[in-house]
Enzyme design. Structure first.
Site, PDB file in Angstrom:
ATOM      1  CD  GLU A   1     -22.392 -21.420  -3.530  1.00 25.27           C
ATOM      2  OE1 GLU A   1     -21.417 -21.230  -2.781  1.00 25.27           O
ATOM      3  OE2 GLU A   1     -23.538 -20.994  -3.273  1.00 25.27           O
ATOM      4  CG  HIS A   2     -23.881 -25.641  -3.158  1.00 28.60           C
ATOM      5  ND1 HIS A   2     -24.156 -24.353  -2.724  1.00 28.60           N
ATOM      6  CD2 HIS A   2     -22.704 -25.993  -2.587  1.00 28.60           C
ATOM      7  CE1 HIS A   2     -23.184 -23.952  -1.924  1.00 28.60           C
ATOM      8  NE2 HIS A   2     -22.287 -24.916  -1.829  1.00 28.60           N
TER       9      HIS A   2
END
Length: 439
Positions: free
Chosen positions: A335-336
């Site tokens: 996601e990050h």
């Protein structure tokens, strides 16, 4: 190496088999069948009883007695009382997010594919959108901004927010302020699967929406997937967002404190969060400084219990080189993705799968989470390999047109007749012939 109270398990990539690598990169397994059996009765209850069911669920889950489960615009000023400093901070974040998402708007395109044949693509805002703002373990006005601002940029005529109430039965004033700022017409006082159902099917005074946005726990995600697959709802969703996650790639030039806090800032989101650190050619001393920083900061943070639980499902892997680090990262699809690397921006071309990337020592995930301008509603659980994060496009739909002149159909018609007859679709062919086209 010293032992710490909170310590992320570490491994050497060179000592791992392909199967072991797959195991280390696996997300925490969720019992989806069990979750569905919990969510489906709630959805059916909201479909049949509407607002009354939301009031009952507020009593059951939030221990709050509501007279109404809906706040309608215009919102009372008393519901938006926030400090001048927080108001200014929200406005700064709003402006940055607005600027970045406004730049994503695309003009209508028109292409003459051949003489006498013109094709166009034009955008239209989705008419009714529902924004889910979680409120379980933290108040999240940032999510209201991340969903509300692109809806406003896209020009969506009808925006509805759903968020759980606080213990006193009210909505966080920051969220009401943002709802007012983006032009939301109502706030549904509900969280969880019941909130998703209320937006998908509508309740008294709040018609159903066409698309639902927003992150949430496993029950919210299951509810979103359920209503998306229900032809009776005719509702789309943004993406299947699950628990928060971050993957950090760090070399010897990194700041151990920054690395630790970039990891912990995602671990503190929830019990199911996952953090992964890939280290490149770190000395034993630097490796220990990172482990120590993780321990020291985790012990002092207010959400230490959540962090301790998340770290049990997290890992540090010492890889052989930067290329191997990006191989692992692309397999995981975080996601990050945070790059604590020398000349970090030079490695961007190596990234294939990631929700959002934070480049260099001065770019913590926190900036994107709140105010840099990018969107923090991102694909998790490996969906970054096939989904993008929320953007202005998420709130638009695209319509194509084609217009042919008589010359255009005479030129292209014979091709269409032959292709239609090849597929056995004679009415298609005749629809061209009736306009005077002959082979």
């Amino acid at each position: 190496m010293p032992e710490y109270e909170i310590q992320v398990p570490s491994y050497r990539a060179a000592a791992l088999t392909a199967e072991e690598r797959t195991r280390l990169l696996a997300r925490p397994i969720q019992n989806t069948q069990k979750i569905r059996t919990i969510v489906q009765p709630i959805i059916e209850d909201v479909k049949s009883r509407g607002e009354a069911s939301l009031i009952d669920y507020a009593s059951k889950f939030e221990k709050v007695q509501l007279k109404s489960a809906v706040l309608k615009a215009p919102f009372d000023d008393d519901l938006m009382k926030i400090s001048p400093m927080i108001k200014e901070d929200i406005d700064i974040a709003f402006n940055n997010i607005f600027a970045f998402h406004s730049s994503q708007l695309r003009p209508t395109i028109a292409v003459q594919t051949m003489r006498g044949v013109v094709c166009q693509r034009m955008s239209r805002p989705i008419n009714r959108v529902g924004l889910y703002i979680p409120g379980g373990t933290a108040v999240l006005p940032s999510t209201a901004l991340m969903l509300g601002v692109p809806a406003k940029v896209a020009g969506c005529p009808h925006v509805v927010i759903s968020t759980p109430v606080r213990k006193d039965g009210t909505v966080a004033p920051e969220i009401v302020y943002i709802a007012n700022k983006i032009g939301a017409e109502a706030i549904i006082l509900a969280g969880g699967a019941q909130a998703i159902a209320a937006m998908a099917y509508g309740i008294s005074g709040v018609p159903k929406v066409n698309k639902i946005f927003g992150p949430g726990n496993q029950f919210v995600t299951a509810a979103k997937m359920h209503v998306q697959n229900d032809y009776g709802a005719l509702v789309a969703i943004d993406l299947p967002a699950g628990p928060s996650e971050v993957l950090v790639i760090a070399d010897e030039t990194c700041n151990p404190e920054s690395v630790a806090l970039d990891l912990l800032s995602q671990a503190e989101h929830g019990l199911d969060s996952q953090i992964i650190l890939l280290t490149v050619s770190l000395s034993p001393e630097m490796f220990d400084r990172i482990q120590k920083a993780i321990n020291d900061h985790a012990l002092r943070l207010s959400r230490s219990y959540i962090i301790k639980h998340a770290i049990k499902k997290s890992v540090i892997v010492q890889v052989d080189n930067v290329d191997q680090a990006f191989e692992w990262s692309n397999l995981y699809g975080p996601e990050h993705l945070v790059l604590h690397l020398k000349n970090a921006s030079s490695y961007i071309p190596k990234i294939d799968n990631a929700g959002s990337v934070f480049v260099g020592p001065w770019s913590p995930v926190s900036m994107g989470d709140y105010a840099s301008g990018t969107n923090h509603t991102l694909p998790t659980y490996g969906y970054a390999s096939s989904y993008s994060g929320v953007s202005t496009d998420s709130f638009l739909k695209y319509i194509t047109t084609q217009e042919l002149t008589e010359e255009g159909i005479q030129r292209l018609g014979p091709t269409v007749i032959r292709l239609a007859e090849l597929e056995g679709l004679t009415a298609h062919a005749d629809a061209v012939r009736v306009r005077g086209v002959r082979l």
